[in-house]
Structures are given as C-alpha cells and as structure tokens.
Design an enzyme around this catalytic site. Structure first.
Site: not given
Ligand code: PEP
Length: 257
Positions: A98, A170, A100, A13-15, A176, A237-238, A216
């Site tokens: 998600h 999640e 967010e 997920n590049w956001k 994040g 994500g990141g 994470s």
């Molecule tokens: C996400 O946004 O779905 C996520 C899991 O982010 P991160 O891996 O950066 O925690």
C-alpha cells in the site's frame, strides 16, 4: 463491466480504525446486506488486532477477510510484525505495498515482491498496490513509475496461479483526498498494468489477474468505475468504514448483472 472471466472484487481497507469491539459492531450492522451480494467477492481488511473478532462473525458467510500487511517470514525476531502462518485460516487475502506502507514505512518493490512470493507460498492471495504520486503524474512519469513498480513487485510469481493475484491501481494523489481519478485516467493506467503483466507472464497466463482501482472511491462514483471493462473492482479506504461500502459493492454487482 468487468470481463465475465474475472469476478469483481471489492475490498475495504480499514487502515488503523476499528478495534475488536468497534469492528464487531460495524460488521454486525452491514453483515446481512453485504452477505447478500453474492456476485462480487467482498473482502474486509481490518487492522490485525481485529481480524479474529471479524472472522468470528463472517466465517460461515461469503464475506472474506484480508490483512493490511504481513512479514514475508513465517516466524522470528520481528517485533510487531504478523506472519503469513498467523493469517492462514483467518484471511484469504493480504494487501501488500500500500502506498502508505511504501511512503511512511519505507517499503520497496523488492520487499513487496518478497511478501507477494511468501503470500503465494502460504496460500494467501495478495492484493498488490501500485500507483504514482502527483509529482510523477505532473512530470509525465506515470508510465515509468507504474512499470518499475509492476516489474519489481510482481516478478517471479507462479504463472499458473495468477488468477489468485489482485493488483490495486491506487494513484497516491487520489488516496484519502476526495479526488478520484477520472474513469479515463484509471482505464489508461490499468491498460498499462495489463500490458506489462502480459509481457511478463504471457497474455494467456496474465488474463485472469484482477485489477482494482483505489483512491477516493465512494457510493457516488462507484457506478462509473464499475462500468469500465478493465476495472475488476475497487480497493476502498475511507468509504469502507461506513455502510457506503455496501453501496460500492452493489454498484459492481449491478455492472455484472
Ligand atoms: C486506500 O487507502 O487504499 C484508499 C483507496 O483510500 P481512500 O478510499 O480513502 O482514498
């Protein structure tokens, strides 16, 4: 190691990162390594404006695309939204609900459910996110929150097609933050999710649903997560913005080798 009946799926997920040109450069750099790992479903989820640029690179490969969100309607006066019809032919997957979207854009379980039903109706595979906040966990409310989200977001889906559904567990406090859930915490909540799906749809129909862990995930912790029997992949994500994504996919490939 995921069940042999469920193929691992790792989605990035590049956001709100990588416009079309940066997306092109990034995917070009990881393409060969990612395409070579054929025992795992690999899904890139760029921002909507970059989907076509990435599709041009990946269309003849095993790498699949997902959107980060969509409206449930096919068209209409919904400024700024993306419809399922627009995603067809470009994306196989769509991330829905998600945390967010839930926290920053007010998405409710009811709305996520309408979107999930629409995804099935338009042959897009939903990756539906659920997860508790830190205050929920601290108040021993995790099970209650997850139950409400699963029952609300995943109601009334076509039982025969549950193999197309992906649920991403999640925990909001892990997203994040650099603080991933322990494998045991992830396994405990994923067991709750599986039991709920079995209650809602019957054990046999619910068995092919894939459940990812997200929060994470890194190249360093992916192997421990991949070793868990009920974790069928990761939503990243990141770390999906770097070549670490390939290392995470590889960890899941090794878990099924
Ligand atoms: C996400 O946004 O779905 C996520 C899991 O982010 P991160 O891996 O950066 O925690």
């Amino acid at each position: 190691m995921t069940s042999p009946a469920r193929r691992p799926i790792v989605a990035g997920n590049w956001k709100m990162n990588y416009g079309p040109s940066d997306a092109h450069d990034f995917v070009s750099g990881i393409f060969d390594d990612l395409d070579a790992i054929t025992s795992v479903d690999r899904v890139l989820c760029p921002p909507a404006i970059s989907i076509a640029a990435v599709h041009a690179l990946t269309q003849k490969s095993g790498i699949m695309l997902g959107a980060q969100n969509m409206h449930f309607a096919e068209k209409g006066a919904f400024t700024g939204e993306i419809s399922p019809l627009m995603l067809q032919g470009l994306c196989e997957y769509v991330i829905l609900g998600h945390s967010e979207r839930r926290a920053l854009f007010g998405e409710t379980d009811e709305l996520v459910n309408r979107k999930a039903l629409s995804a099935f109706a338009h042959d897009l595979k939903p990756i539906v996110c659920v997860g508790e906040r830190l205050e929920d966990r601290d108040a021993n409310m995790t099970e209650r929150v997850i139950t409400t989200q699963v029952r609300g977001s995943l109601a009334g889906l076509p039982a025969e097609r549950l193999g197309e559904l992906v649920v991403a567990y999640e925990p909001v406090w892990a997203i994040g933050t650099g603080r991933a859930a322990t494998p045991q915490d992830a396994a405990d909540v994923i067991a709750i999710i599986r039991a709920l799906l079995a209650e809602m749809y019957g054990a046999e129909k619910a068995a092919p649903v894939r459940v990812q862990y997200g929060g994470s995930v890194t190249a360093a912790n992916a192997r421990d997560l991949a070793a868990l029997p009920d974790v069928d992949g990761a939503l990243v994500g990141g770390a999906s913005l770097t070549a670490d994504f390939v290392a995470i996919v590889r960890a899941f490939a090794e878990s099924v080798a």
